[in-house]
Design a protein around this motif. Structure first.
Motif, PDB file in Angstrom:
ATOM      1  N   SER A 153      43.156 -25.777 -31.775  1.00 48.69           N
ATOM      2  CA  SER A 153      43.053 -26.996 -32.573  1.00 48.69           C
ATOM      3  C   SER A 153      43.754 -26.816 -33.915  1.00 48.69           C
ATOM      4  CB  SER A 153      41.579 -27.343 -32.793  1.00 48.69           C
ATOM      5  OG  SER A 153      41.403 -28.196 -33.901  1.00 48.69           O
ATOM      6  N   TYR A 154      44.462 -27.841 -34.370  1.00 47.34           N
ATOM      7  CA  TYR A 154      45.123 -27.781 -35.674  1.00 47.34           C
ATOM      8  C   TYR A 154      44.102 -27.650 -36.780  1.00 47.34           C
ATOM      9  CZ  TYR A 154      47.994 -28.983 -39.706  1.00 47.34           C
ATOM     10  OH  TYR A 154      48.629 -28.946 -40.925  1.00 47.34           O
ATOM     11  N   VAL A 168      34.560 -35.780 -32.833  1.00 43.80           N
ATOM     12  CA  VAL A 168      34.390 -36.219 -31.446  1.00 43.80           C
ATOM     13  C   VAL A 168      35.637 -35.811 -30.686  1.00 43.80           C
ATOM     14  CG1 VAL A 168      34.120 -38.165 -29.877  1.00 43.80           C
ATOM     15  CG2 VAL A 168      32.896 -38.150 -32.047  1.00 43.80           C
ATOM     16  N   GLY A 169      35.459 -35.184 -29.526  1.00 42.58           N
ATOM     17  CA  GLY A 169      36.622 -34.705 -28.797  1.00 42.58           C
ATOM     18  C   GLY A 169      36.440 -34.740 -27.293  1.00 42.58           C
ATOM     19  N   ALA A 170      37.560 -34.684 -26.599  1.00 44.63           N
ATOM     20  CA  ALA A 170      37.599 -34.601 -25.146  1.00 44.63           C
ATOM     21  C   ALA A 170      38.691 -33.617 -24.766  1.00 44.63           C
ATOM     22  CB  ALA A 170      37.866 -35.962 -24.511  1.00 44.63           C
ATOM     23  N   GLY A 171      38.488 -32.912 -23.671  1.00 46.50           N
ATOM     24  CA  GLY A 171      39.486 -31.931 -23.253  1.00 46.50           C
ATOM     25  C   GLY A 171      39.324 -31.598 -21.789  1.00 46.50           C
ATOM     26  N   ASN A 224      43.436 -30.898 -25.393  1.00 49.69           N
ATOM     27  CA  ASN A 224      42.334 -31.367 -26.224  1.00 49.69           C
ATOM     28  C   ASN A 224      42.796 -32.538 -27.078  1.00 49.69           C
ATOM     29  OD1 ASN A 224      40.075 -29.120 -26.001  1.00 49.69           O
ATOM     30  ND2 ASN A 224      42.039 -28.046 -26.190  1.00 49.69           N
ATOM     31  N   ALA A 225      41.921 -33.509 -27.235  1.00 48.50           N
ATOM     32  CA  ALA A 225      42.154 -34.650 -28.112  1.00 48.50           C
ATOM     33  C   ALA A 225      40.886 -34.848 -28.944  1.00 48.50           C
ATOM     34  CB  ALA A 225      42.480 -35.906 -27.320  1.00 48.50           C
ATOM     35  N   ASN A 226      40.984 -34.606 -30.254  1.00 44.71           N
ATOM     36  CA  ASN A 226      39.830 -34.682 -31.151  1.00 44.71           C
ATOM     37  C   ASN A 226      40.111 -35.666 -32.279  1.00 44.71           C
ATOM     38  OD1 ASN A 226      38.811 -32.450 -29.645  1.00 44.71           O
ATOM     39  ND2 ASN A 226      39.900 -31.040 -31.012  1.00 44.71           N
ATOM     40  N   HIS A 227      39.050 -36.310 -32.751  1.00 44.09           N
ATOM     41  CA  HIS A 227      39.155 -37.182 -33.921  1.00 44.09           C
ATOM     42  C   HIS A 227      38.124 -36.734 -34.940  1.00 44.09           C
ATOM     43  CE1 HIS A 227      40.849 -40.937 -35.603  1.00 44.09           C
ATOM     44  NE2 HIS A 227      39.738 -40.915 -36.320  1.00 44.09           N
TER      45      HIS A 227
END
Length: 652
Positions: free
Chosen positions: A506-507, A553-556, A570-573
Motif C-alpha cells: 500500500s502507498y 475501507v478497502g477491498a482486495g 488492493n483498492a483502499n480509500h
C-alpha cells in the motif's frame, strides 16, 4: 444364503445320507440297546421288515442304523454355533512343524535380553540415517539433513571447546539477504534556507526520489532438547542485522538538517535485533503444556496483525500454555531501546529510553467458534521523557516534537484490547479492538494535563474459492475533536507495523507523508504505519493523542496462479476522522476529510515453491482527495503520487 447357512450344507447332506431326518424335523430317538447274543446254534433276531412300497412297487430297504457317536465326532457339528463347543471335547492338534535350517544361529536365551534399566547401544536416529547412506550432509544445503540447521545434535568431539553436556544440543544458523529498490514520489517541502534549484520558492518542491537498501541478517541459536515434540529446555539466540542504504531526493534539508549537505546520502549501521536466553521452567501435563521465561532483546507482537506493538525490544517475558495448548498466555515487560534513524535497527550504543511497556494477554482457541482464536490483552505504556531532548542522526529534533508549545511530554496510557483470528465456517476473520485510557501530563496545545480517551477497531473478512481469496477490510481510529479541551481523543499506537490492507504494498502504509517542515520533522503518517499520528518519528518519537484519526475501507484479492506465483490487488480509500487539530496547526478555517484512493498491485514469485528465495514487485498510486490536496497543494499540481517496490529476499 448366509455364511452360517452355507456351512450347514455339508452337515445336512451327511445326516440325510445316514438316515437323519430332513431339516425342520426332530431327530429320532437313539436306538435301543443291543439284544444279548443268542444261544449257540440259535438264529439271531430277524432283520427289520422291509417297508412296503405304494402301488405294488418294489420294496424299499430300510435305512442302516445311525451311530450318533460317529456323527458328533465331526468338528463341523461342534462349530455350528461359532464360539460354542461340546463339553469335554478337545480337537486334535496338528503335528508339530519341524524346520531343518543348517547353519542357523540359535535364538539367544531370555537372560540375554536387557531389562528395563538396560539399553542396547545403537546409533541415534540422526547418525543411523547417515550410516545407511540415505543422506549425505552438505553444510550449504538447507533442504536435507544439516547440523547447521538443527537437524541433528552437535557432535561434541568436533567442538570440545563448547561448554555443553549431553547429546541433545542443537545448533541453528540462519542468514537472510533483504534487497529493496524503491522509486517513489511524495510531497517534499522546500528547505527554508536553501534549495537544490535556485528560484524554487514554493512550499513543496519536486517530489521524485528513490531508495536503495540492503540488509544482511545473520543469526545463531544454541538449543537443548528435542524440540520436535516439546519446548526447548534452554535456548540461547543472537541475531545481528547490517544495513547500508542510499537515498536521493530533489531538495536539501530533507535528509540532513544542515543546508550545506547534499540531497543524497549513503549510510550504514549494525543493529542487534535478538539477544536472549530462553529457559524452560517446567511442564504441567504429559502433553507438554509448559511455562518458560525469556530474558533479553526479543521480538514481540501484541496482536495478530501488529496494530499496537510489533517490535524487537529489551525485555523479560513469561509465557506458556494450558489445556493441551487451547490456552496460551504472555506476561512481559519491555524497556524500549533507541533506534538508528536511517535503518530503524536497534542501537544498543545509546542508553535505553525512559519508556516502559507492561503487557499481559491470553489466547483461547476455538472460542467463541470452532476455528477462531480469541485474545484479550492489557498493555500499559509508561513514558517519562519530559526532560529528555533527543536529536536524531540527521540533526532533526524528535523529542519533544516540534508541535505546539515545544515542551517535553510524559504520559501514562493503558490499552484494553480484544483480537480474533481464524475462521467462522467458510469466512476467514481477523479483527482487533482497543480502548486507550490514560493521562498526558502536558498537552502541547494547552500546556496542561489532559485525559486520554481514544478508540480503535479494525477487521478483515476474506473468502477462499479454489485458488483465489477475496478480502474486505475496514479500520477506524478516533481523532481528537477539540485540541483545546482537557481530553485527547486521537488514537495512537506504541510501535505499529500493520500487516493489513496490502501491508507495505500500500502507498499510504509504505511511505512517510511529511506534514510540515523539512523531511522528518513531523510526519502525517509514518513508514510502515497506517495511523495519522502526527509524530516526529515512529522509531524515536512519542505517541501523540492529539491527531486527526484515520478511517480506512478497502477491498482486495489474492490469486495463486501457481505454487510459485501470486498476484495481489488492493483498492483502499482513506479519510481523516476529525481535522480540528490540523486546522489549528495549519491556521486554516476548514480542511476536508478526504485523503484519497490508494490503489496497488503486487506480484510475488517463489522459485522452487519455498520461502528461501522470494521476489516481489509492486506498484502503488495515491489519487489525492480534497483533504490531501488542501494540505499539500504545490505548483506542480500533482494529480497522483506513485511508489514502486522491488524486493528480493534470499534465506538460508
Amino acid at each position: 444364503m448366509s455364511a452360517l447357512g452355507s456351512s450347514l450344507l455339508p452337515i445336512i447332506a451327511t445326516l440325510a445320507a445316514q438316515g437323519a431326518p430332513a431339516a425342520g424335523q426332530a431327530l429320532p430317538p437313539p436306538p435301543p440297546p443291543p439284544e444279548p447274543p443268542a444261544p449257540d446254534g440259535a438264529a439271531p433276531d430277524a432283520a427289520p421288515a422291509a417297508i412296503p412300497a405304494p402301488d405294488g412297487e418294489a420294496l424299499i430297504p430300510p435305512p442302516p442304523p445311525v451311530d450318533w457317536k460317529d456323527v458328533l465326532k465331526d468338528d463341523l457339528v461342534t462349530q455350528i454355533i461359532e464360539g460354542r463347543r461340546r463339553p469335554g471335547y478337545t480337537p486334535d492338534l496338528p503335528d508339530q512343524m519341524r524346520q531343518d535350517n543348517v547353519g542357523a544361529l540359535r535364538p539367544p536365551p531370555p537372560q540375554a535380553f536387557p531389562g528395563i534399566e538396560d539399553q542396547l547401544p545403537v546409533p541415534d536416529r540422526w547418525r543411523l540415517i547417515e550410516s545407511l547412506g540415505v543422506v549425505k550432509e552438505r553444510w550449504f544445503d538447507p533442504y536435507h539433513q544439516n547440523t547447521l540447521k538443527g537437524d541433528r545434535p552437535i557432535d561434541r568431539s568436533k567442538v570440545p571447546w563448547l561448554p555443553i553436556r549431553g547429546d541433545d544440543w542443537f545448533f541453528v544458523a540462519s542468514a537472510v539477504s533483504d534487497t529493496v529498490f524503491e522509486p517513489r514520489t511524495f510531497p517534499i517541502p522546500v528547505g527554508v534556507q536553501t534549495t537544490e534549484r535556485p528560484g524554487s520558492l514554493d512550499v513543496f518542491g519536486k517530489n521524485r526520489s528513490f531508495v536503495l537498501s540492503q540488509t544482511l541478517i545473520a543469526g545463531a541459536a544454541l538449543i537443548k532438547g528435542s524440540t520436535a515434540f516439546k519446548p526447548p529446555d534452554v535456548e540461547y539466540r543472537v541475531t545481528l542485522a547490517y544495513n547500508f542504504n542510499y537515498v536521493d531526493v530533489p531538495e536539501r534539508r530533507v535528509l540532513d538538517v544542515r543546508p550545506s549537505q547534499p540531497s543524497h546520502r549513503y549510510d550504514n549501521f549494525l543493529g542487534v535485533q535478538e539477544l536472549f536466553v530462553d529457559k524452560h521452567l517446567g511442564n504441567d501435563s504429559d502433553r507438554y503444556d509448559f511455562h518458560s521465561i525469556r530474558i533479553g532483546i526479543q521480538p514481540f507482537q501484541s496482536d495478530f496483525r501488529g496494530f499496537l506493538f510489533n517490535d524487537s525490544q529489551l525485555g523479560i517475558r513469561l509465557f506458556g500454555n494450558r489445556d493441551n495448548n487451547r490456552f496460551q498466555y504472555n506476561v512481559a515487560a519491555f524497556w524500549r531501546l533507541e533506534k538508528d534513524t536511517n535503518s530503524g535497527l536497534n542501537d544498543i550504543t545509546q542508553s535505553p529510553r525512559d519508556d516502559f511497556i507492561f503487557t499481559a494477554n491470553l489466547y483461547r482457541q476455538d472460542f467463541p467458534f470452532v476455528g477462531l482464536t480469541s485474545q484479550v490483552s492489557v498493555t500499559y505504556n509508561r513514558n517519562r521523557e519530559k526532560n529528555d531532548i533527543q536529536i536524531d542522526h540527521n540533526g532533526f529534533p524528535v523529542r519533544p516534537a516540534l508541535l505546539g508549545d515545544l515542551r517535553g511530554r510524559e504520559y501514562d496510557v493503558t490499552y484494553l484490547g480484544y483480537s480474533a483470528d481464524g475462521r467462522i465456517g467458510r469466512i476467514n476473520l481477523t479483527a482487533s479492538f482497543y480502548a486507550a485510557l490514560g493521562e498526558d501530563r502536558n498537552s502541547f496545545f494547552t500546556s496542561k494535563p489532559a485525559k486520554i480517551r481514544a478508540g480503535f477497531g479494525a477487521a478483515e473478512l476474506s473468502y477462499d474459492h479454489d485458488w483465489m481469496r477475496f478480502r474486505l477490510s475496514g479500520l477506524y481510529a478516533t481523532g481528537d475533536s477539540d485540541p483545546y479541551n482537557n481530553v485527547e481523543g486521537g488514537f495512537d499506537a506504541i510501535f505499529e507495523n500493520p500487516i493489513f490492507g496490502g501491508a507495505d504494498t500500500s502507498y499510504w502504509i509504505r511511505q512517510t507523508i511529511p506534514f510540515a517542515g523539512g523531511g522528518r520533522v513531523i510526519s502525517l503518517s509514518g513508514r510502515n504505519g497506517i495511523l495519522n499520528s502526527l509524530r516526529s518519528s515512529k522509531e524515536e518519537g512519542q505517541s501523540n493523542f492529539n491527531n486527526p484519526g484515520t478511517v480506512f475501507v478497502g477491498a482486495g484479492a489474492d490469486f495463486d496462479l501457481s505454487p510459485e506465483t501470486r498476484v495481489s490487488v488492493n483498492a483502499n480509500h482513506l479519510w481523516f476522522d476529525n481535522t480540528a487539530g490540523l486546522q489549528v496547526l495549519r491556521s486554516e478555517g476548514s480542511i476536508p476529510k478526504d485523503i484519497g484512493w490508494d490503489l496497488s498491485v503486487a506480484g510475488i514469485w517463489r522459485p522452487k515453491a519455498t520461502q528461501n528465495i522470494v521476489g516481489r514487485l509492486s506498484a502503488a498510486v495515491l489519487l489525492p482527495g480534497d483533504g490531501f490536496k488542501d494540505l499539500f497543494e504545490n505548483r506542480e499540481r500533482d494529480r497522483a503520487y506513485v511508489s514502486v517496490l522491488a524486493n528480493l529476499i534470499v534465506s538460508f
